[in-house]
Scaffold this active site. Structure first.
Site, PDB file in Angstrom:
ATOM      1  N   TYR A  32       8.094   9.148   2.273  1.00  0.00           N
ATOM      2  CA  TYR A  32       8.735   8.125   2.902  1.00  0.00           C
ATOM      3  C   TYR A  32       9.786   7.068   3.074  1.00  0.00           C
ATOM      4  O   TYR A  32      10.612   6.564   2.274  1.00  0.00           O
ATOM      5  CB  TYR A  32       7.842   7.030   3.307  1.00  0.00           C
ATOM      6  CG  TYR A  32       6.080   8.033   3.299  1.00  0.00           C
ATOM      7  CD1 TYR A  32       5.642   7.953   4.934  1.00  0.00           C
ATOM      8  CD2 TYR A  32       5.545   8.633   2.254  1.00  0.00           C
ATOM      9  CE1 TYR A  32       4.839   8.059   5.152  1.00  0.00           C
ATOM     10  CE2 TYR A  32       4.079   8.122   2.864  1.00  0.00           C
ATOM     11  CZ  TYR A  32       3.366   8.519   4.360  1.00  0.00           C
ATOM     12  OH  TYR A  32       2.196   9.017   4.385  1.00  0.00           O
ATOM     13  N   LYS A  48      -4.073   8.322   8.316  1.00  0.00           N
ATOM     14  CA  LYS A  48      -5.363   7.601   9.073  1.00  0.00           C
ATOM     15  C   LYS A  48      -6.746   8.365  10.249  1.00  0.00           C
ATOM     16  O   LYS A  48      -7.273   7.955   9.708  1.00  0.00           O
ATOM     17  CB  LYS A  48      -5.219   6.248   9.809  1.00  0.00           C
ATOM     18  CG  LYS A  48      -4.740   5.068   8.587  1.00  0.00           C
ATOM     19  CD  LYS A  48      -5.515   4.914   7.113  1.00  0.00           C
ATOM     20  CE  LYS A  48      -5.815   4.177   6.870  1.00  0.00           C
ATOM     21  NZ  LYS A  48      -5.252   5.134   4.990  1.00  0.00           N
ATOM     22  N   TYR A 105      -3.784   2.347   2.024  1.00  0.00           N
ATOM     23  CA  TYR A 105      -3.101   3.453   2.316  1.00  0.00           C
ATOM     24  C   TYR A 105      -3.771   4.725   1.489  1.00  0.00           C
ATOM     25  O   TYR A 105      -4.664   5.695   2.010  1.00  0.00           O
ATOM     26  CB  TYR A 105      -1.630   3.866   1.467  1.00  0.00           C
ATOM     27  CG  TYR A 105      -0.965   5.273   1.868  1.00  0.00           C
ATOM     28  CD1 TYR A 105      -0.110   5.210   3.028  1.00  0.00           C
ATOM     29  CD2 TYR A 105      -1.227   6.681   1.020  1.00  0.00           C
ATOM     30  CE1 TYR A 105       0.564   6.863   3.410  1.00  0.00           C
ATOM     31  CE2 TYR A 105      -0.877   7.308   1.301  1.00  0.00           C
ATOM     32  CZ  TYR A 105       0.360   7.821   2.051  1.00  0.00           C
ATOM     33  OH  TYR A 105      -0.056   9.401   2.210  1.00  0.00           O
TER      34      TYR A 105
END
Length: 385
Positions: free
Chosen positions: A196, A292, A380
């Site tokens: 990321y 998610k 996460y």
């Protein structure tokens, strides 16, 4: 025609619900407007939480996932010319994520349902919802399906949610001032774990789907068009945003698929009305930064399965009545985490120098504080079911 549970949508939520109900001896029919080929090829999510992996294994549909999926025990946050690993094995021992494409989960579930004689119907036209207050039924084409309960698993644009009378649902939503340009490329990943990246040029994500297929995302303006992003520009921008640490080189290859996805947060409350129960994207959308979406759908289905099992076993409705409340606790936790990850890693045009420096300061805190890193890791890999 009659069944106990009419399920609209043959995505992961609808198929998994049908399979879990089958394991409890509860009949269902799944109706899907798209073709089987389409839903099995539709590239969407690819990061499975520990709880999702455990659910698929327990349901007997995880064999190929365990064989071909890619377990990851950390992610990298890259900013300011350096990479910072969030080590799951240290922060949340025994828990990890598995990279395994949503379309592969769908293939496994379809195969399992058909092998068990399940009724999954594709290319079904004009599905409509009726009788939610007393005797629910679905119509499609020239047919009618009577059922005790309807499960709306047909996504954000489906027919389930709009069938609830106006004024019943409270809507909470936020649109973000950027979108994600995503590509699937035939090239081996340049990293063993997800990266990321936050840069002044915008966010980028390095992901993967297999040892030979990589997935990448770029933050782009909300009105971006694919015709303005030829392959050369995509790879150049990915390199500019990802090759920001010494020694890292991004491998490129043939782009197999590409598209632009708007970024939004969306929740409706309650997730039920009468004999209709919403699950997955039909009830909530999260920005993909936190990975998610699919995992929330699986969590919804687990709750709904237990509620339906109790109802069909002895007629008790306590769990069904509490379905929405039980799901929304996790939904809002995931909403917060996804919002936090999105604002932490993306650049906002309206931010001044102070806001951008504050963002970097918070990234420093997350990557230097074990407590903060643990909070990120716990969310996460997913809260336990």
């Amino acid at each position: 025609m009659r069944t106990q549970v009419g399920i609209i949508g043959a995505g992961p939520a609808g198929l998994l619900l049908s399979h879990l109900l089958h394991l409890r001896g509860i009949s269902s029919v799944v109706l899907e407007k798209r073709s089987r080929d389409y839903v099995e090829r539709r590239v969407r999510a690819g990061v499975l939480e520990q709880g999702t992996v455990d659910t698929l294994v327990e349901a007997g549909v995880g064999e190929r996932m365990l064989r071909e999926g890619l377990p990851h025990h950390g992610i990298e946050l890259r900013y300011g010319g350096a990479g910072h690993r969030i080590a799951f094995e240290k922060l949340v021992p025994g828990r990890a994520i598995t990279v395994y494409g949503q379309q592969e989960v769908v293939k496994d579930l379809i195969a399992a349902r058909l092998a068990a004689g399940g009724d999954v119907r594709f290319e079904v036209e004009d599905v409509a919802v009726h009788g939610l207050d007393s005797e629910p039924y679905l119509t499609f084409g020239d047919e009618r399906l009577d059922c005790d309960v309807i499960a709306g698993c047909d996504g954000f644009h489906g027919v389930s949610r709009p069938s609830i009378p106006e004024g019943v649902l409270s809507v909470f939503e936020r649109d973000y001032p950027f979108a994600w340009l995503g590509i699937l490329a035939r090239v081996a990943p340049s990293s063993d774990e997800l990266i990321y990246t936050r840069t002044e040029r915008g966010f980028a994500l390095h992901s993967m789907r297999s040892p030979t297929i990589s997935r990448f995302y770029l933050q782009v303006p909300p009105d971006a068009r694919m015709e303005d992003w030829p392959e050369e520009r995509i790879w150049a921008e990915l390199k500019a945003r990802l090759e920001t640490v010494p020694g890292f080189s991004l491998a490129t290859g043939e782009i197999l698929e590409s598209g632009i996805t708007p970024m939004r947060s969306f929740v409706v409350e309650p997730m039920q009305y009468g004999r209709l129960y919403l699950a997955g994207d039909a009830a909530h959308i999260v920005p993909p930064t936190g990975a998610k979406g699919l995992n929330l759908a699986v969590a919804d289905v687990r709750v709904l399965t237990e509620a339906l099992a109790a109802y069909f076993k002895d007629g008790t409705t306590d769990l069904l009545n509490g379905y929405s409340q039980a799901c929304l606790k996790r939904v809002w936790r995931a909403q917060h985490f996804s919002y936090w990850m999105t604002t932490l890693l993306h650049t906002f045009e309206e931010d001044d120098a102070y806001a951008r420096r504050l963002q970097l300061s918070y990234l420093d805190y997350v990557t230097s504080s074990e407590a903060a890193a643990t909070t990120l890791a716990e969310n996460y890999v997913g809260l336990p079911f």
